[in-house]
Motif scaffolding. Sequence first.
Motif, PDB file in Angstrom:
ATOM      1  N   TYR A 322      30.912  25.935  45.881  1.00 28.88           N
ATOM      2  CA  TYR A 322      30.089  26.950  45.209  1.00 28.88           C
ATOM      3  C   TYR A 322      29.896  26.664  43.717  1.00 28.88           C
ATOM      4  N   GLY A 323      30.512  25.588  43.217  1.00 27.89           N
ATOM      5  CA  GLY A 323      30.263  25.111  41.852  1.00 27.89           C
ATOM      6  C   GLY A 323      30.620  26.102  40.756  1.00 27.89           C
ATOM      7  N   GLN A 324      31.725  26.850  40.912  1.00 25.23           N
ATOM      8  CA  GLN A 324      31.972  27.969  40.000  1.00 25.23           C
ATOM      9  C   GLN A 324      33.027  27.712  38.918  1.00 25.23           C
ATOM     10  N   GLY A 325      33.905  26.722  39.141  1.00 26.62           N
ATOM     11  CA  GLY A 325      35.122  26.612  38.330  1.00 26.62           C
ATOM     12  C   GLY A 325      34.868  26.530  36.832  1.00 26.62           C
ATOM     13  N   ILE A 326      33.944  25.667  36.427  1.00 29.37           N
ATOM     14  CA  ILE A 326      33.727  25.471  34.988  1.00 29.37           C
ATOM     15  C   ILE A 326      33.112  26.735  34.383  1.00 29.37           C
ATOM     16  N   ALA A 327      32.183  27.334  35.120  1.00 29.86           N
ATOM     17  CA  ALA A 327      31.545  28.562  34.615  1.00 29.86           C
ATOM     18  C   ALA A 327      32.597  29.647  34.400  1.00 29.86           C
ATOM     19  N   VAL A 328      33.502  29.793  35.353  1.00 33.24           N
ATOM     20  CA  VAL A 328      34.523  30.850  35.230  1.00 33.24           C
ATOM     21  C   VAL A 328      35.434  30.573  34.034  1.00 33.24           C
ATOM     22  N   ALA A 329      35.826  29.316  33.854  1.00 34.49           N
ATOM     23  CA  ALA A 329      36.684  28.985  32.699  1.00 34.49           C
ATOM     24  C   ALA A 329      35.962  29.321  31.393  1.00 34.49           C
ATOM     25  N   ALA A 330      34.664  29.012  31.324  1.00 34.78           N
ATOM     26  CA  ALA A 330      33.911  29.296  30.091  1.00 34.78           C
ATOM     27  C   ALA A 330      33.777  30.808  29.876  1.00 34.78           C
ATOM     28  N   LEU A 331      33.547  31.552  30.949  1.00 32.77           N
ATOM     29  CA  LEU A 331      33.418  33.013  30.813  1.00 32.77           C
ATOM     30  C   LEU A 331      34.751  33.633  30.373  1.00 32.77           C
ATOM     31  N   GLU A 332      35.847  33.127  30.901  1.00 29.37           N
ATOM     32  CA  GLU A 332      37.164  33.629  30.465  1.00 29.37           C
ATOM     33  C   GLU A 332      37.374  33.325  28.984  1.00 29.37           C
TER      34      GLU A 332
END
Length: 465
Positions: A322-332
Motif C-alpha cells: 500500500y506504499g504508506q510507510g514513508i508517508a506515515v513517518a513524515a506525517l508523524e
Amino acid sequence: MGASPRDVVVVGASLGGLFAAAALARPGTRVTVVERDELPEHPAPRAGVPQGRQPHVLLHRGLVAMEQLLPGVRDDLLRAGAVALDTGDLAWLNEPGWATPVREYGVVSATRPLVEHVVRQRVLALRGVRLVQGTRVQGLARGVGGRAWSVDTTRREGHAVVRRERLEADLVVDASGRASRLPLWLSELGVEPARRHKVDARVGYATQVLELPHDRVAAAGVVVLQRAGARGGLALPVEGDRWLVAGVGAGELRPSRADLRTFLGLVPDPALAQLVDAGHLVGDVAVHRQTGNLRHDYHRVHDWPDGLLVLGDALCCFNPVYGQGIAVAALEAVELRDADASGRLGRPGGARRLLGRFASVVDVPWGIATGTDLRLPTTEGRLTGLDAAFSSWTQELTRLAAHGDRTVQRSLSAVYHLAAPPTTLLRPRLLAHALRARVTGVGPGVPRPQILAPAQARRDSAATS
Ligand SMILES: Cc1cc2nc3c(=O)[nH]c(=O)nc-3n(C[C@H](O)[C@H](O)[C@H](O)COP(=O)(O)OP(=O)(O)OC[C@H]3O[C@@H](n4cnc5c(N)ncnc54)[C@H](O)[C@@H]3O)c2cc1C
C-alpha cells in the motif's frame, strides 16, 4: 525534560530518523542522529535498510508532509533524477478490472536510496544536526544531572568494539525501523510492555532493475495488484531511464530469486512481462519477505517515560503493497515538529500524548492495510462486524471504478493517498452511485490501457510475427 529539548538523540538515520531530525532542528537544539551503518556518499542500497532495493512510491500526502518539513525537497528529488507522475496515469489493475484513468495525485518515483540520499543531504545541512555513523545504540539508561537519558552506543570494526560512548539526552527518538529493540530497552527500564498487533499476509517481493527508456512506455507505471490465489507485480520508473520491476505474491505464491521473468509471465495480465521483454533486466534479483503489518500501542503504556518517542517503522510498519510507510513517518514528524514548537512536547506527559497523536496518524493506513490483508487466505484472522461490512463496501466501490465511475475512483484514490478519511467512502453521493448501478447495471469495463508507447508496440509485434 524542560520546555524545549536541548540535546536530542535520534536512533537511526533512515527516513524516519531524518524526518525527526528535521522536525526538531531549531536554534538551541543539538540533534545527534546515530546510525549503525556507514552511510554511502552516493545513493546506494545498504545493510540497515534491507528493503532498499524494492520499489518505493511516495504517496501524495507523504510528499506534502515532506515539503512541510523540508521545503523544496520535491524539486531536489526531481533535480536528482526522480520521475514526477500523476497516479491517474498508472495502468492499475484491481481484482474487478482496470482503474478508471482520472487526474489524481502528483507523486514522485525514485529508488529508495536516492530518496534517502536527497533527504539526508538536506537534513545534515540544517544547523545543529550531526550524524554519528557506524555506531549502534545498545540501550537506554535513566539520565543523570537533570538529563532524561543516557544513550549507550558502540562502534565496531569487524567483530571488535573499538569505541563505547554514552550520549546524554533530554529527548530520545527511536527511528530504528521494524527490528527496533525498544520493547527490550523498555523492559530493562521496568516500563510496562506495550501491546503489539500483528497482521501478516506473508507477502514477498522480488525486484530487478529494468533498463528501458521511459518514453518507450505509454503508461506512467504498471501495478497489477496481487490478490487471493494470484500473483501480482509492479513496474515504476526511476532515475536514469530505468525501471524497478517487482513480482509480488503471498504465501506459496511469493516470488523467489530464481526467475523473475517466469514469475511475471504467470501474473494474470501480461503488462509486466511485456515491459520486461521490451527492455533489459540487469543486476541481481532482490528478494524481501519481511512485510507483515506490525503495530505497538506505546501510547497506551501508563508509565511511559517523558522524553522518549518512537516513530516510523519502529512504531508501526505496514504491508508495503500500500506504499504508506514513508508517508506515515513524515506525517508523524510534522506532528512532532508542531508539538515541539508549541511547547506541548516538553510538558509532563507530553511524550505520551504525542504518541497518541502518532497513533491517530497510523489508524487510517493501518485500517486500509489490515482491512485488505485480512481478506487474503494467507493472513491469519478474519475481519468481523463493521470492518467486514466496510471492506465489502470498498470492494463494491472498486468494482464501480473498474467500470468507469470517475467520482468513485477519485474518492478511492483520495483515501488511498491519505488525503481524505475513509468516511469519505460513506458519502451519500457514492451510495447513490452504487444504488444506480444496482438498478441500471454497471457501465462497460475500463478498457485495458496501452502499456508500451505506439512505436515500441509496433516494433514488438513485428519482432514476434
Ligand atoms: C518491500 C518493501 C517495499 C516498500 N515500499 C514502500 C513504498 O512504496 N512506499 C513507502 O512509503 N514505503 C514503502 N516501504 C516501507 C518503507 O521502507 C519504510 O516505511 C521506511 O523505510 C521506514 O523508515 P524508518 O526510518 O522508520 O525505518 P528503516 O528505513 O527501517 O530504517 C531504520 C534505520 O535505523 C538503523 N538502526 C537500526 N537499529 C539501530 C541501532 N540500534 N542503532 C543505530 N541505528 C540503528 C538502521 O540501520 C536504519 O538505517 C516498503 C517496505 C518494504 C519492506
